[in-house]
Structure formats: structure tokens, C-alpha cells
Design a protein around this motif. Sequence first.
Motif, short mmCIF file in Angstrom:
data_model
loop_
_atom_site.label_atom_id
_atom_site.label_comp_id
_atom_site.label_asym_id
_atom_site.label_seq_id
_atom_site.Cartn_x
_atom_site.Cartn_y
_atom_site.Cartn_z
N GLU A 87 -9.47 -34.39 -30.62
CA GLU A 87 -9.58 -34.43 -29.16
C GLU A 87 -9.93 -33.03 -28.65
N GLU B 280 -14.42 -32.45 -23.43
CA GLU B 280 -14.00 -33.65 -22.72
C GLU B 280 -14.34 -34.93 -23.47
N ARG B 281 -14.14 -34.89 -24.76
CA ARG B 281 -14.38 -36.08 -25.58
C ARG B 281 -13.74 -35.87 -26.95
N ASP B 282 -13.73 -36.92 -27.73
CA ASP B 282 -13.30 -36.83 -29.13
C ASP B 282 -14.47 -36.41 -30.00
#
Length: 533
Positions: A371, A376-378
Motif C-alpha cells: 500500500e 495513492e494505490r497498491d
Amino acid sequence: MLAQHTPRWLTLLFALSGGLLTDLGFPDTGIWLAAIAGVSLLYLALSRDAPWWNFLMGFVWGVVFFLKHIGWAQYAVGNVPWAALSVLEALFVAVVALVWTFVRRVPVVVRSRTLHVSAFAVLFVGAELARSSVPFGGFPWGRIAFSQAESPIGRLAWVAGMPLVSFAAVVVAVLLALGLAGIRRLDVLTFGTTIIVAAVIVAVGLIVPLDTRSEAGTLRVGAVQGNVAKGGLDAFDIRREVLDNHVQGTHALLEQVDPGYLDIVLWPENGTDIDPQVDAAAEAAIDGAARAVDAPLLLGAQEFPDDGGRYNVALLWEAGVGVVDRYAKQHPAPFAEYIPIRDLVRPFSDAVDLVHTDMLPGTTPGIITLESPRLERDVIVGDIICFEVAYDELVRESIQAGGELLVVQTNNASFGPTNESTQQLAMTQLRAIETGRTTIQISTVGVSAVVAPNGTIIERTGLFTTEQLVADVALRTSMTPAVVLGPWPARLVMLLALGLLVLAVVRRPTRDGRPSVPRPAVRTALATESSTR
């Protein structure tokens, strides 16, 4: 397809020198053309039309090559396991030599230079693939492809993986031998055409489009090579040494970056000798390091389940939380991490009992989900542990499962000051090309490196040093042709090799005690007509 009049002593000389020369193509020497020339000498060593003599020559070439090439095994586990593994691998080369003796007699192979060259390459690469799978899951070390990391031929890994790289290198080797034939006979046409074709094959790699640009942002990575005081099987005898060294190395990253700058910090395989999931002191040390850099740690450890055995694992550790993701090594190394047929092997070497608890295989592809608040994402991290980098399918699966970069966590301490780690780094370079991914090899003691998607080493460490790496690495999501093709290039080679074997059995020409005589254009340097027949 070759004459039987080459003196036996000369073919033996070719086999001996060819095995030694081939090893020079691999790190640390790393003269990639030497590996190709060594295979050329193997081809010349098989110039007599005598099946069992050729079997012996293939065996000699293989034993000489593997004894030299995996000398690190002698350092780690002693003479008997080192010699036994070398002999086993050499037998695959010997079988190639035996089968080749019959395949080259097939009329269609006799008549066609293209088929002649291709058939030898198919058999050679087929044997590489076979020994990469059997016995006990195989041992891919020493594939000719792994000598080509700095060669234009190595760039072909992007197209169809290691099978194509090995195939191209062996084709060039045979063409060089045939070119030598032209020199001996003063056949300028043969010499010129074979050398030109060989050069074209080498040059083709230069036009392969190896893109290094980011496709999904960049990841800020720190990597810690903590080191230990000594190499060998007892490298971890000092309890907590390797753990404390990697904790200290993590804190040392703050000399280069501020807390919170890094997205992830990589530790190597066995970066901790104590499982932080069951040991409070280890948990506190690791959690403190993660808090200090304000980034998750991907660390190597071992787990011991209650029902027996052990797992070699990569654990993604978040400060204040603990383990949030996990990958277990799928391919434990036989006779190193687990002992098959232990009772049968023990009479030959008591080294088998150095492995007290057999390692269990993981069952899921090598991916870790990270994460990333900054992105702002995996981010999907492809993860491979140690020798797994040598196995085509394991690397490919981690990319097919979504890996945006590739991490190779490894522990090279057992192999001491040998070239095992640099041989492994060459494989890492080729995997970067094959997958089109930034690839990071992180080792307990070195050599560690950051490798661009085109196989170029961006940054590397020394061996048995304490160092840290910091890099912004490109994340990529596109699939190379090699990844898309998957196992099919290897399957095609094996199918063709099987077809050649069948063809040799059912289409053997009628013989009068002499081998089939090829066109002059395809004889080797020593395959001259005897005026006294």
C-alpha cells in the motif's frame, strides 16, 4: 555428419579446453564470447562417428565445466556434494553428445546446413531445459543463456526468454566451428557465409526495443545489505548478528534520506535469523527500524509451523501493525534447504545432517501487495527468493500475477568469497530484460544491485560489505513477448528435441560401416576426407 578420422586425443583436448573456456563466459570473468567458443569446442569434440566415444567427450566437457562453474558448492558443502552435482549435470551433456551422433546421420540433416546447425542447438537447449526440471525440480545453473547478460544476444530474452537466448548462442557457436572448417579447407565462401550469419544473429539483439520508461509511476526504494562477520555454513552462528546488522543498516538509510521519503525498504533473504512473529525482542527491533524510516520493510525470515518443517518467507512489515503480506519460497533447493532420499545419501556424505529441518514449498506466486500512500494505490511487487531467479516459470508467474518491479532476495553468505553471487546477478540482469521490469537483487553480504529493465546495472555493492542502496525505480505494467509466450518456447524446444530423437531412430540411413559424408560446406575444421579410405 562428421568424419571419423579426427584423432581421439584431439577430441579429448577439445572437450577439456571447451569446458574451461565456457566457464570463462560467466562471471566473474564474464567474457560472453568465451562461452560461445567453448560450445564450439564441444561441437568439434564430437567429430568422430563413434556414439559412446562422443558420450564420453560430452561427459568430459560437462564435468570440467560444472566442476569449475559451481566451485562455490565445494566451498559451501564440501567435495562430495559438489562433485556429485557436477557429475549429474555432466550426464545431460553426455546424452546430448550421444543422441547427436545419431541425429546427424539422418539424411535430411546431412543435406541441410540449416537443419544441421539447428538440430545441434535444439538438442543442447533441450538438455538445458531437462536438467532445469529433473531430478528433484532440476538445477538450471550453467545455462548458456546466463553467460549472455552483457551480450547483444542476451537482449533476445525480451522476445522469448532464456530458451531463445541459449538457442541463439549455440547456433552462433556451431557457425563459428563451421567457419573454422572453411579456413582449414581454404573455402572462402563457407568461411564468409557462416561468419556473416553468426554476426547477424548476434547483432539482431541490438534492435530489440528495451524500454526503461516508467508506465505506472516510480517507487522510492531503500535496500539494506547488512553483512555478517564470516562466510560459510556457519555464517549465522552468532545469534542476532544478521538481524542487528540489518536493523543498523536500516537506521543508516537516514543518512541519505529523511523519514517518510522511502516507499519501501528491502532486506535480503534471511535478513533476520529470528522470526519476529514469535520473538518479542526481534519484533521490537524490526518494528523500531520501520518506525525510524517511516516505511514498510520487506524482510526475509523463516517460519517453523507447529506441524513440522519450515518456510523460507518474505514478510512485509508495517510499523505498529506487523506482517501485512507474505510470500513463501516455492522452490526450496534440494540437498541444501531440504534433503530428499536422506537415508540413501547419508552414507556418501554426512553433510546431509547439516540440514536439520526440511524446508517446505510455498504454493502461491511471488507477489507482495504494498500500500503506497504517496502513489495513492497498491503496488504489486514481484518477489523471488534466492535460487528461484534461475527458474523461468517462477519469475514469469510473479509478473503475470501483476508484478510492477521484481525483487530478488538472496542470502549468499554460505558461499563465501566465491563468484556465486555475481553469477546470480547475471541471471537477475537477464530477468530484468525478459520481464521488462526494474529488478533489485538484495543480498545479506553482496553482491546487491539495482538493474534497469534493459539489464543495465544502475548501482551495485561489493561482496562482504555493509552498504545501503537508495533508488527511484520505474514501475511498469506492460507484458513483454517472453512473458506473454510463457512456457511455449521451452515446450517447442522440447518437442523438437523429441522429434529429432524419434527421427534418428526411424530414419537412420543404410550404412556400410562409415558415417554419412556431408557436403564440404558443412564439415568442421577437422572433418576432412581421408585420401586413404
